[in-house]
Each structure stands twice: as structure tokens, then as C-alpha cells.
Design a protein around this motif. Structure first.
Motif, mmCIF file in Angstrom:
data_model
loop_
_atom_site.group_PDB
_atom_site.id
_atom_site.type_symbol
_atom_site.label_atom_id
_atom_site.label_comp_id
_atom_site.label_asym_id
_atom_site.label_seq_id
_atom_site.Cartn_x
_atom_site.Cartn_y
_atom_site.Cartn_z
ATOM 1 N N ILE A 262 0.836 -1.194 0.000
ATOM 2 C CA ILE A 262 0.000 0.000 0.000
ATOM 3 C C ILE A 262 0.875 1.249 0.000
ATOM 4 O O ILE A 262 1.927 1.304 0.635
ATOM 5 N N THR A 263 0.439 2.256 -0.746
ATOM 6 C CA THR A 263 1.056 3.568 -0.765
ATOM 7 C C THR A 263 -0.028 4.566 -1.170
ATOM 8 O O THR A 263 -1.180 4.186 -1.349
ATOM 9 N N GLY A 264 0.327 5.836 -1.288
ATOM 10 C CA GLY A 264 -0.702 6.811 -1.645
ATOM 11 C C GLY A 264 -0.118 8.179 -1.918
ATOM 12 O O GLY A 264 1.105 8.383 -1.914
ATOM 13 N N VAL A 265 -1.015 9.118 -2.130
ATOM 14 C CA VAL A 265 -0.611 10.453 -2.562
ATOM 15 C C VAL A 265 0.219 11.170 -1.502
ATOM 16 O O VAL A 265 1.022 12.047 -1.827
ATOM 17 N N SER A 266 0.072 10.806 -0.240
ATOM 18 C CA SER A 266 0.873 11.428 0.809
ATOM 19 C C SER A 266 2.343 11.036 0.677
ATOM 20 O O SER A 266 3.230 11.820 1.031
ATOM 21 N N ASP A 267 2.603 9.827 0.174
ATOM 22 C CA ASP A 267 3.972 9.448 -0.181
ATOM 23 C C ASP A 267 4.422 10.206 -1.425
ATOM 24 O O ASP A 267 5.567 10.646 -1.525
ATOM 25 N N ALA A 268 3.507 10.352 -2.376
ATOM 26 C CA ALA A 268 3.874 10.896 -3.682
ATOM 27 C C ALA A 268 4.299 12.354 -3.604
ATOM 28 O O ALA A 268 5.282 12.766 -4.228
ATOM 29 N N GLN A 269 3.544 13.150 -2.852
ATOM 30 C CA GLN A 269 3.804 14.589 -2.805
ATOM 31 C C GLN A 269 3.592 15.133 -1.405
ATOM 32 O O GLN A 269 2.642 14.757 -0.708
ATOM 33 N N GLU A 270 4.438 16.052 -1.036
ATOM 34 C CA GLU A 270 4.345 16.669 0.285
ATOM 35 C C GLU A 270 2.999 17.351 0.487
ATOM 36 O O GLU A 270 2.422 17.295 1.578
ATOM 37 N N ASP A 271 2.465 17.987 -0.576
ATOM 38 C CA ASP A 271 1.201 18.713 -0.428
ATOM 39 C C ASP A 271 -0.026 17.821 -0.602
ATOM 40 O O ASP A 271 -1.154 18.297 -0.520
ATOM 41 N N GLU A 272 0.180 16.536 -0.861
ATOM 42 C CA GLU A 272 -0.906 15.554 -0.988
ATOM 43 C C GLU A 272 -1.921 15.929 -2.066
ATOM 44 O O GLU A 272 -3.095 15.588 -1.976
ATOM 45 N N ASP A 273 -1.468 16.598 -3.100
ATOM 46 C CA ASP A 273 -2.360 17.055 -4.162
ATOM 47 C C ASP A 273 -1.818 16.554 -5.496
ATOM 48 O O ASP A 273 -0.727 16.944 -5.914
ATOM 49 N N TRP A 274 -2.566 15.678 -6.160
ATOM 50 C CA TRP A 274 -2.102 15.098 -7.414
ATOM 51 C C TRP A 274 -2.925 15.639 -8.582
ATOM 52 O O TRP A 274 -4.113 15.388 -8.678
ATOM 53 N N GLY A 275 -2.273 16.399 -9.461
ATOM 54 C CA GLY A 275 -2.945 16.921 -10.646
ATOM 55 C C GLY A 275 -4.114 17.816 -10.294
ATOM 56 O O GLY A 275 -4.091 18.561 -9.301
ATOM 57 N N THR A 276 -5.157 17.738 -11.105
ATOM 58 C CA THR A 276 -6.351 18.569 -10.892
ATOM 59 C C THR A 276 -7.429 17.830 -10.125
ATOM 60 O O THR A 276 -8.530 18.354 -9.931
ATOM 61 N N SER A 277 -7.140 16.603 -9.717
ATOM 62 C CA SER A 277 -8.143 15.778 -9.055
ATOM 63 C C SER A 277 -8.066 15.939 -7.543
ATOM 64 O O SER A 277 -7.007 16.200 -6.984
ATOM 65 N N ASN A 278 -9.192 15.780 -6.869
ATOM 66 C CA ASN A 278 -9.208 15.756 -5.402
ATOM 67 C C ASN A 278 -9.421 14.329 -4.908
ATOM 68 O O ASN A 278 -10.012 14.099 -3.862
ATOM 69 N N SER B 246 -5.093 -6.163 12.676
ATOM 70 C CA SER B 246 -6.076 -6.957 11.941
ATOM 71 C C SER B 246 -5.600 -8.389 11.739
ATOM 72 O O SER B 246 -4.434 -8.710 11.950
ATOM 73 N N PHE B 247 -6.481 -9.236 11.273
ATOM 74 C CA PHE B 247 -6.078 -10.518 10.724
ATOM 75 C C PHE B 247 -5.240 -10.229 9.472
ATOM 76 O O PHE B 247 -5.558 -9.350 8.685
ATOM 77 N N GLY B 248 -4.178 -10.988 9.280
ATOM 78 C CA GLY B 248 -3.384 -10.873 8.059
ATOM 79 C C GLY B 248 -2.867 -9.490 7.747
ATOM 80 O O GLY B 248 -2.975 -9.034 6.611
ATOM 81 N N PRO B 249 -2.263 -8.763 8.708
ATOM 82 C CA PRO B 249 -1.815 -7.401 8.444
ATOM 83 C C PRO B 249 -0.611 -7.395 7.502
ATOM 84 O O PRO B 249 0.240 -8.288 7.549
ATOM 85 N N GLU B 250 -0.521 -6.372 6.670
ATOM 86 C CA GLU B 250 0.513 -6.335 5.640
ATOM 87 C C GLU B 250 1.319 -5.037 5.709
ATOM 88 O O GLU B 250 1.626 -4.542 6.774
ATOM 89 N N ASP B 251 1.621 -4.493 4.547
ATOM 90 C CA ASP B 251 2.453 -3.312 4.362
ATOM 91 C C ASP B 251 1.844 -2.092 5.066
ATOM 92 O O ASP B 251 0.671 -2.105 5.460
ATOM 93 N N MET B 252 2.617 -1.017 5.208
ATOM 94 C CA MET B 252 2.159 0.202 5.876
ATOM 95 C C MET B 252 2.364 1.433 5.000
ATOM 96 O O MET B 252 3.294 1.490 4.189
ATOM 97 N N TYR B 253 1.480 2.406 5.206
ATOM 98 C CA TYR B 253 1.539 3.700 4.504
ATOM 99 C C TYR B 253 1.109 4.776 5.481
ATOM 100 O O TYR B 253 0.047 4.674 6.093
ATOM 101 N N LEU B 254 1.927 5.808 5.653
ATOM 102 C CA LEU B 254 1.644 6.893 6.587
ATOM 103 C C LEU B 254 1.150 8.103 5.813
ATOM 104 O O LEU B 254 1.902 8.723 5.054
ATOM 105 N N ALA B 255 -0.126 8.432 5.956
ATOM 106 C CA ALA B 255 -0.691 9.656 5.363
ATOM 107 C C ALA B 255 -0.502 10.775 6.381
ATOM 108 O O ALA B 255 -1.195 10.827 7.406
ATOM 109 N N HIS B 256 0.450 11.678 6.103
ATOM 110 C CA HIS B 256 0.865 12.630 7.132
ATOM 111 C C HIS B 256 -0.111 13.781 7.344
ATOM 112 O O HIS B 256 -0.101 14.425 8.389
#
Length: 517
Positions: A129-145, A464-474
Motif C-alpha cells: 500500500i502507498t498513496g498520494v501522501s507518499d507521492a507529494q508533500e502537499d498531498e495534491d495530485w494533478g487537478t483531481s481531489n 487486523s487478521f493478516g496485516p501487511e504493508d504500511m503507509y503513513l498519510a501525514h
């Protein structure tokens, strides 16, 4: 149909039981083992410090020319448009039903659940798992919310494509199931604004026997069977993709035995631009694409296939470990204190200078000399290696062995780690527990007997049961409280009646409090 040679990408193979709590054991897992204490007392440190030099990575052979050829041959789609056109509806919060897979120690803040075919699939198993908080400091990708979250799943159900060079294509026969081929890894992008998601197939570019650019699903070994696939010969084997980090335009995917595969979100190919799967679409190279055929992939007989997926994203770079491989047995997930590590999981730490965290899943019940190691790489070094010449290296600036000494359910607590991250100087780990609640662990770099080691917190919080990877949304961009995201891998079934696949988050403040109260 003309037979086309498939590539051997030169990567090391992975053991079949990769990140499997039951690998190497003869015990039949129970649906719900006896409950055990969530917490124990004391601090635990590693007897053998990690060596940062073992974690060095180097850029592999350039894939730029191949990817550029694919870019010219096929239409592209930006991630923003892909997210806004996501086609599968997820469940959200209370719509996900029972919370029985979660323990009592932490309150789940957000929950996402999949459509029934994804939630129960025996072919695709979610891991990373990963996400936009990893991708960019401002957590804003393109023109989409959309605040996208990305999840990687590996193909776990594949009798295996046999040896293409022998002219056998068992998986394309009408009697073969769609699951026959080793499809490798797919990434699922979830749009938090619309609660919709879409799958993208990750692919490996190569030149086929007709001297045309093509692609295949990610794999670590080509098949060696000359007749039907049996236990006496090897089928094509994929990669586990136990961790993933999205940073800027690049997606770093863990390849256990080798290092990381890297993908570029600017290079997502669209094989069905008109969104009408019943009609083959023309491609810029003068051919057509077919997304109805789920048994073929790449360019074959002047038609582009993608195992039925609309979107594919080709690998653009490889980061491979430079250290020698350990000589000991690893078939039961054994690990060793020195030599090349395993890239079992990855995550991003944005709380200081941006670093990628990489670590090992190990099962000490089956031997080995280590319960696991973790290392951290400056993202500037990794980006330079991805964009640099073949051989450009990226070095970890720290590495640690995992703590030892604590026990849990009659075995070591500090092994079977499925994911880790670092936040404000503390390290957090997800420890799996078969078909029962895993544990969330914490450690900190501490001076022990004159050496800086990871010292484990004496508390262990039920997860949880079967916990996996981690992602920190700051939350520094969107103003939300920091969230620690993870996911559960096990589908409900005969092996575990209470299991369920979900994405979920905890308030990070509650996690921190849980280790101090």
C-alpha cells in the motif's frame, strides 16, 4: 497464432512460500488460534547490528529505449483521468460490515472494502500500500481531489505458462482457465473522493522473436517445462510485491530476491481508449488492441493484449542489490544476518529528510541466523539511481537487525514482519499471526552496549487478521490528522471464516499513545 519468445529477465527467483507464516511447517492452520496477550514487558534489542553496506542497490540495464517504443506504439492515459474514470465501486466505512478482524487495542478510523470478486479472489492477493501522501508533500495530485491510495496484489494462482520456446502455449487453449498465466502484479488505484477504484497491470518490456517491442507480466523465472506443467518441472514464477512506495512520478515495487522494480506514472498505456471492450481499438502503430482476451499478453500476431486489463504500466528501471546472496536455505523464509537482504516490504518516511524504508520477512521457526533487518535510503539517492546510468548506486545510510528476546504464542515475537515504517524517529512493524490478529510493534534506535540498535517497545498492540504493508498519510497537505494505513490480505474461506480483505487506518496519535500508556 504465431509463437513469440518470452523474455527471461535475469532476476533471481523467489522461494515459493514467500511471506507465508505456514511455509516450512507441517501444521494445519486453525481458523482462530487461542487468544494470547497483547502486551509483554521489557525492551528488546538485536544481538547483531545491521550493516548498511549489505543494502546497497545499483541501477540495472536501461529500459528507456523499450519504454519509449511502447510509448510510441500505444495510447497513454494520465493518472488523474484514470482515477476519475475508475470503474469499480468500493465499500466505505460501515458499508464494510463486521469489524471482527480487528483487535481491541486500536480504533479503526477508516475502512475500505473491495467488490466481492476482488474480496474473494484466490488469484489476486493484496500485499502493498502507498498513496498520494507518499507521492507529494502537499498531498495534491494533478487537478483531481481523489487523494488516491494504491494497492499492489500478486498473482498467487497460476499453474503456469510452460516453455514458449518449445512451442507450447497451454494457457491459451479453450480448456485453460483465465488464471493459468502468471500475470505478475497489478496495482489498484482507489479514489477516496468517489470511493471507486481501477486495476492497472504492471508489465515488463522486451523485444520479441519478430524483433518487435512487446511486454509480459512481471516475473522472476521463465518456465522450463517441455510438456504440460507438472511438479517435476518449473512453471513461470512471479514476484510477491510485498511493499510499494509512490514518490513523485515513480512507483517503487519490492522484488524480494532482487531489490525493486520501478514504474513511471507518466507511462500508463491505455488499450481501450473508447471504453468499448467489444470493439478492438486502433493503436498509434497501426495495429489494434484486444482487452477481451484474458489469456494473452503483449504484441502477438499484430494485436496487442493485456490479460484483459485496459491499463498497463511498463517497468522503466531496476534497482538490484549488489551484495552477494546468502548461501543458506531460504525455502522456509529463513534469513541471515549478513549478505544480501530480502526486499519484503517498503515504505516512506517523510518526517525528516525523505527516506525509503526496506526490510525483510523472516521465519525463525525454520532456522536461519536473523529475525530480519531493515534499512533506510535517502530518496535523493534512489531517484538519482533510477534516472542515472546503468550501475549508478544508491546506498542505505542506516540499517538495523530486528530486536530479539520477546516471545509470543510460544515463539519469537520479532519475526514474521510483513510491513514497517518510520515516523518521527520511531519504527513501527506489522507482525503477522497466521489466520488471527497480527501485532503492531514499535522500536527505537537506542545505544545498547556501545552500539546503536533497534530496541523494541515491550508493548504489542493487536491489529487486523493478516496485516501487511504500511503507509503513513501525514496530513500536512489536506489538514487531516496523520493516519497509519495498512491492509489485510486473507479472504474469507474455509481456512479462516472470520477473515476479510480491507484497507484500514488508525489515527497515528492513538498508535503513539498505545505504546506509551
Amino acid at each position: 497464432m504465431a509463437t513469440e519468445d518470452m523474455p527471461h529477465d535475469g532476476f533471481e527467483d523467489e522461494p515459493g512460500g514467500e511471506q507465508d507464516d505456514f511455509a516450512g511447517t507441517s501444521a494445519t492452520p486453525s481458523a482462530r488460534p487461542a487468544p494470547s496477550a497483547s502486551r509483554s514487558a521489557g525492551l528488546y534489542a538485536a544481538p547483531i547490528p545491521g550493516r548498511a553496506s549489505d543494502f546497497q542497490l545499483a541501477a540495472g540495464a536501461s529500459l528507456t529505449s523499450l519504454v519509449n517504443q511502447l510509448d510510441a506504439a500505444l495510447p497513454k492515459q494520465g493518472l488523474t483521468d484514470l482515477m476519475e474514470q475508475a470503474n469499480r465501486e468500493a465499500g466505505w466505512e460501515g458499508a464494510c460490515g463486521s469489524t471482527d478482524i480487528y483487535g481491541p487495542d486500536l480504533s479503526v478510523n477508516h475502512r475500505v472494502c473491495w467488490k466481492s470478486d476482488d474480496a474473494t479472489s484466490s488469484e489476486w492477493v493484496p500485499q502493498a500500500i502507498t498513496g498520494v501522501s507518499d507521492a507529494q508533500e502537499d498531498e495534491d495530485w494533478g487537478t483531481s481531489n481523489s487523494d488516491p491510495i494504491a494497492v499492489a496484489s500478486y498473482d498467487a494462482e497460476n499453474p503456469g505458462r510452460s516453455d514458449y520456446e518449445a512451442g507450447r502455449e497451454d494457457c491459451v487453449q479453450t480448456t485453460a482457465s483465465d488464471a493459468c498465466n502468471e500475470k505478475g502484479v497489478r496495482v489498484t488505484f482507489f479514489n477516496a473522493a468517489t470511493q471507486m477504484y481501477r486495476h492497472v497491470l504492471l508489465v515488463w518490456p522486451y523485444i520479441n522473436s519478430a524483433k518487435h517491442v512487446s511486454f509480459d507480466g512481471l516475473h522472476a523465472r521463465e518456465g522450463t517445462c517441455t510438456s504440460s506443467v507438472t511438479t517435476s518441472c518449473q512453471a513461470l514464477n512471479g514476484i510477491h510485491a510485498g511493499g510499494m512506495v509512490w514518490y513523485g512520478d515513480y512507483l517503487y515495487v519490492a522484488d524480494t530476491a532482487n531489490g525493486m522494480r520501478v514504474f513511471d506514472l507518466r507511462r500508463i498505456m491505455d488499450l481501450n481508449p473508447d471504453n468499448n471492450a467489444d470493439v478492438n481499438d486502433p493503436t498509434p502503430d497501426g495495429l489494434v488492441s484486444d482487452v477481451l482476451d484474458k489469456k494473452r499478453v503483449g504484441r502477438q500476431s499484430n494485436v496487442w493484449y493485456s490479460f484483459g486489463y485496459r491499463y498497463v504500466m511498463p517497468q522503466v528501471a531496476t534497482l538490484r542489490f549488489t551484495a552477494r546472496k546468502a548461501t543458506g536455505d531460504s525455502s522456509g523464509n529463513q534469513c541471515y544476518a549478513t549478505a544480501r537482504p530480502k526486499a519484503s516490504y517498503v515504505s516512506l518516511d517523510r518526517t525528516g529528510t525523505d527516506h525509503l524504508v526496506l526490510g525483510e520477512y523472516c521465519n525463525t521457526n525454520n532456522g536461519g541466523t536473523s529475525s530480519g533487518r531493515v534499512g533506510a535510503y535517502p530518496m535523493t539517492a534512489l531517484t538519482a539511481a533510477v534516472e542515472g546510468a546503468t550501475g549508478t548506486t544508491a546506498s542505505a545510510d542506516m540499517a538495523f537487525g530486528l530486536p530479539t528476546g520477546a516471545t509470543f504464542n510460544g515463539e519469537a515475537l520479532w519475526h514474521k514482519i510483513q510491513g514497517a515504517t518510520r515516523y518521527e524517529g520511531k519504527w513501527y512493524f506489522h507482525r503477522s499471526n497466521g489466520y488471527d490478529n497480527g501485532r503492531l510493534l514499535q522500536a527505537a534506535a537506542t545505544l545498547v552496549d556501545g552500539t546503536t540498535q533497534l530496541a523494541g517497545n515491550g508493548r504489542a498492540l493487536q491489529s487486523s487478521f493478516g496485516p501487511e504493508d504500511m503507509y503513513l498519510a501525514h496530513g500536512r497537505g489536506d489538514g487531516f490528522a496523520p493516519q497509519l494505513w495498512s491492509l489485510s490480505e486473507h479472504a474469507q474461506g474455509s481456512k479462516c471464516s472470520l477473515c476479510k480483505r480491507e484497507l484500514y487506518s488508525y489515527n497515528m496519535s492513538e498508535v503513539i499513545s498505545g505504546f506509551t500508556s
